[in-house]
Write a protein that holds these residues in place. Structure first.
Motif, PDB file in Angstrom:
ATOM      1  N   LEU A 166      36.887  36.813  31.913  1.00  0.00           N
ATOM      2  CA  LEU A 166      35.404  35.904  31.998  1.00  0.00           C
ATOM      3  C   LEU A 166      34.528  36.948  30.981  1.00  0.00           C
ATOM      4  O   LEU A 166      34.660  35.702  30.061  1.00  0.00           O
ATOM      5  CB  LEU A 166      34.705  36.299  33.163  1.00  0.00           C
ATOM      6  CG  LEU A 166      34.035  35.745  33.250  1.00  0.00           C
ATOM      7  CD1 LEU A 166      33.974  33.566  33.335  1.00  0.00           C
ATOM      8  CD2 LEU A 166      33.438  35.244  34.982  1.00  0.00           C
ATOM      9  N   LEU A 167      34.902  38.240  31.021  1.00  0.00           N
ATOM     10  CA  LEU A 167      33.861  39.066  30.892  1.00  0.00           C
ATOM     11  C   LEU A 167      34.277  38.609  28.769  1.00  0.00           C
ATOM     12  O   LEU A 167      33.265  37.932  27.666  1.00  0.00           O
ATOM     13  CB  LEU A 167      33.924  40.233  30.352  1.00  0.00           C
ATOM     14  CG  LEU A 167      33.207  41.092  29.702  1.00  0.00           C
ATOM     15  CD1 LEU A 167      31.548  40.539  30.164  1.00  0.00           C
ATOM     16  CD2 LEU A 167      33.308  43.133  29.364  1.00  0.00           C
ATOM     17  N   GLU A 168      35.425  38.203  28.492  1.00  0.00           N
ATOM     18  CA  GLU A 168      35.261  37.958  26.801  1.00  0.00           C
ATOM     19  C   GLU A 168      35.363  36.342  26.376  1.00  0.00           C
ATOM     20  O   GLU A 168      35.091  36.514  25.306  1.00  0.00           O
ATOM     21  CB  GLU A 168      37.410  38.283  26.453  1.00  0.00           C
ATOM     22  CG  GLU A 168      37.995  38.986  26.914  1.00  0.00           C
ATOM     23  CD  GLU A 168      37.739  39.784  25.858  1.00  0.00           C
ATOM     24  OE1 GLU A 168      37.096  39.395  24.972  1.00  0.00           O
ATOM     25  OE2 GLU A 168      38.846  40.734  25.668  1.00  0.00           O
ATOM     26  N   LEU A 213      37.624  28.684  35.865  1.00  0.00           N
ATOM     27  CA  LEU A 213      36.278  29.346  35.633  1.00  0.00           C
ATOM     28  C   LEU A 213      37.756  29.840  34.244  1.00  0.00           C
ATOM     29  O   LEU A 213      36.981  30.526  33.665  1.00  0.00           O
ATOM     30  CB  LEU A 213      35.537  30.113  36.442  1.00  0.00           C
ATOM     31  CG  LEU A 213      34.576  31.226  36.096  1.00  0.00           C
ATOM     32  CD1 LEU A 213      32.992  30.097  35.797  1.00  0.00           C
ATOM     33  CD2 LEU A 213      34.431  32.518  37.128  1.00  0.00           C
ATOM     34  N   LEU A 214      38.524  30.427  34.248  1.00  0.00           N
ATOM     35  CA  LEU A 214      39.808  31.089  33.784  1.00  0.00           C
ATOM     36  C   LEU A 214      40.558  30.008  32.584  1.00  0.00           C
ATOM     37  O   LEU A 214      41.252  30.715  31.729  1.00  0.00           O
ATOM     38  CB  LEU A 214      40.510  32.052  34.474  1.00  0.00           C
ATOM     39  CG  LEU A 214      39.058  33.612  35.243  1.00  0.00           C
ATOM     40  CD1 LEU A 214      40.660  34.380  36.005  1.00  0.00           C
ATOM     41  CD2 LEU A 214      38.636  33.927  34.329  1.00  0.00           C
ATOM     42  N   GLU A 215      40.444  28.883  32.958  1.00  0.00           N
ATOM     43  CA  GLU A 215      40.848  28.019  32.170  1.00  0.00           C
ATOM     44  C   GLU A 215      41.071  28.547  30.530  1.00  0.00           C
ATOM     45  O   GLU A 215      39.790  28.647  30.466  1.00  0.00           O
ATOM     46  CB  GLU A 215      40.219  26.524  32.088  1.00  0.00           C
ATOM     47  CG  GLU A 215      41.317  25.348  31.569  1.00  0.00           C
ATOM     48  CD  GLU A 215      42.627  25.464  32.172  1.00  0.00           C
ATOM     49  OE1 GLU A 215      43.591  25.523  31.882  1.00  0.00           O
ATOM     50  OE2 GLU A 215      42.949  25.452  33.234  1.00  0.00           O
ATOM     51  N   PRO A 238      40.127  43.454  37.471  1.00  0.00           N
ATOM     52  CA  PRO A 238      39.495  44.168  36.321  1.00  0.00           C
ATOM     53  C   PRO A 238      39.537  42.946  35.453  1.00  0.00           C
ATOM     54  O   PRO A 238      39.070  43.341  34.468  1.00  0.00           O
ATOM     55  CB  PRO A 238      39.391  45.853  36.182  1.00  0.00           C
ATOM     56  CG  PRO A 238      41.418  45.717  36.906  1.00  0.00           C
ATOM     57  CD  PRO A 238      40.635  44.414  38.460  1.00  0.00           C
ATOM     58  N   GLN A 239      41.322  42.646  36.110  1.00  0.00           N
ATOM     59  CA  GLN A 239      41.577  41.800  34.441  1.00  0.00           C
ATOM     60  C   GLN A 239      41.326  40.508  34.716  1.00  0.00           C
ATOM     61  O   GLN A 239      40.616  40.130  33.540  1.00  0.00           O
ATOM     62  CB  GLN A 239      43.609  41.766  35.043  1.00  0.00           C
ATOM     63  CG  GLN A 239      43.868  42.757  34.445  1.00  0.00           C
ATOM     64  CD  GLN A 239      45.838  43.073  34.514  1.00  0.00           C
ATOM     65  OE1 GLN A 239      45.920  42.032  35.521  1.00  0.00           O
ATOM     66  NE2 GLN A 239      46.379  43.798  33.815  1.00  0.00           N
TER      67      GLN A 239
END
Length: 415
Positions: free
Chosen positions: A371-373, A287-289, A365-366
């Motif tokens: 993901l939000l970015e 997901l964070l790739e 939070p990081q």
């Protein structure tokens, strides 16, 4: 022996005996090299499958070579299977042959029974801890050894470890020195077989994770999808089917009919927990790739469907022995992260962060910010956040606000 014959004719032979004793280390090394080849051959020829026995005669043929008793197995009709592979009785027989070879060398050197017993035990320890251990480690690390074979290695070494007490008795019987003699050298077979078993266990965990990685490489998410599908992704369904099949094999080997053929419970549980933890961690990384630059709510919905399938697998209890939802905890970090985004519950997250009873305690939070970015610049064709946005500008403004709050939260806790 030649020395005894010469001594009978009055010739001095003390130097000959001294030379024979000095050569014992060289002779010992010759024996170790010979048995190294023997053990490797036995391992190479083994099929790593339980031994089928069709008749009482066949059953006796193996149990007369290897000390094995199982009242439950004895009650079962033929044909049946012994839990270990042929490697076990063959190795046990070769250990005894090695002990005989040592005895033949030392029995005519006019040594005391205690000295012979001590020398044989020390030589056997070298055979176990150096030669056999090396052969077992080599066999476990071979590329063509699969998960089922590794399971059989664990079962084999468990039975060989239990047989060490019989080897102790065997040496005592041929040297006439009781096993409980003070200062008697103890065999290190238990540690040898435990080390091999632990190596096989680690290899199982490594192989399982590698298989999981192979399935994850087939993942093909549409990260800008307007809407998620109602069914799990094909790659994820195939992965879960593989895990179900694998743990079925782990907990009961095909064709075996007795409890002894099962993988030790803690090993199966650890393998299952390790696999679930690796899967969960890998899904977060997917997901964070960095190559994934945008993530829509539709993509998250599909991702959430896949995670629910993983959770269904965990709840189903693929391996017995877990209490409650212990296995489900492997996916708790991912579950809380997805709930936070799919429910868009930022007010709760920001207000409760840092409290031990926080609803999203496992959400870093990081990670949330990263993901939000990815959701800031999704295409207009997506209907993400349709339930709370009037237009694209409002959507971006809302995300920007949460991003700013997350950054402030991270900064505050870093200082």
């Amino acid at each position: 022996m030649l020395a005894d014959t010469l001594q009978g004719y009055g010739f001095p032979v003390s130097q000959l005996f001294d030379m024979m004793l000095e050569m014992r280390e060289q002779y010992g090394e010759i024996l170790l090299k010979k048995w190294n080849l023997t053990f490797r051959q036995v391992l190479d020829q083994d099929n790593f499958s339980p031994i089928p026995v069709a008749t009482e005669e066949e059953h006796r043929r193996f149990t007369s070579v290897f000390p094995f008793q199982d009242p439950e197995l004895d009650k079962l009709p033929f044909p049946k299977k012994l839990p270990f592979s042929e490697f076990v009785p063959k190795v046990y027989s070769q250990l005894k042959e090695f002990i005989y070879a040592c005895l033949k060398y030392y029995e005519d050197l006019h040594l005391s029974s205690t000295e012979i017993d001590d020398i044989i035990r020390k030589s056997t320890n070298l055979l176990l801890t150096r030669t056999l251990s090396s052969c077992l480690q080599h066999a476990i690390k071979k590329k063509n050894v699969g998960l089922a074979e590794l399971v059989q290695v664990i079962i084999n070494t468990t039975h060989l470890e239990a047989s060490c007490v019989y080897l102790e008795e065997f040496i005592s019987n041929i040297t006439n020195v009781p096993t409980d003699t003070a200062n008697a050298t103890k065999l290190y077979g238990t540690s040898t077989f435990k080390d091999a078993r632990h190596a096989a266990e680690e290899e199982i965990y490594t192989n399982l994770n590698a298989k999981i990685d192979q399935f994850l490489q087939l993942a093909d998410y549409d990260w800008t999808a307007a809407q998620g599908g109602g069914a799990p992704s094909d790659y994820l369904s195939d992965l879960i089917a593989f895990l179900c099949s694998t743990f079925s094999v782990f907990t009961h080997l095909p064709g075996s009919a007795v409890e002894h053929a099962r993988l030790p419970g803690k090993v199966a549980q650890t393998a299952c927990m390790s696999a679930c933890q690796h899967l969960s961690t890998s899904l977060v990384q997917l997901l964070l790739e960095t190559d994934v630059r945008q993530v829509s709510m539709g993509a998250l919905q599909q991702f959430n469907t896949d995670v629910k399938e993983c959770e269904r697998f965990a709840r189903a209890g693929p391996v017995p022995g877990f209490q409650g939802d212990t296995l489900l905890l492997a996916f708790s970090d991912l579950r809380q992260l997805l709930d936070l985004f799919t429910q868009w519950d930022w007010s709760t997250y920001l207000a409760d962060y840092g409290r031990p009873t926080c609803k999203y305690l496992r959400v870093n939070p990081q990670t949330a910010l990263a993901l939000l970015e990815k959701m800031k610049d999704t295409s207009r064709k997506n209907n993400m956040f349709a339930q709370f946005r009037k237009n694209e500008r409002d959507k971006q403004k809302l995300i920007d606000t949460v991003v700013k709050q997350l950054r402030n939260l991270i900064s505050a806790h870093q200082t």
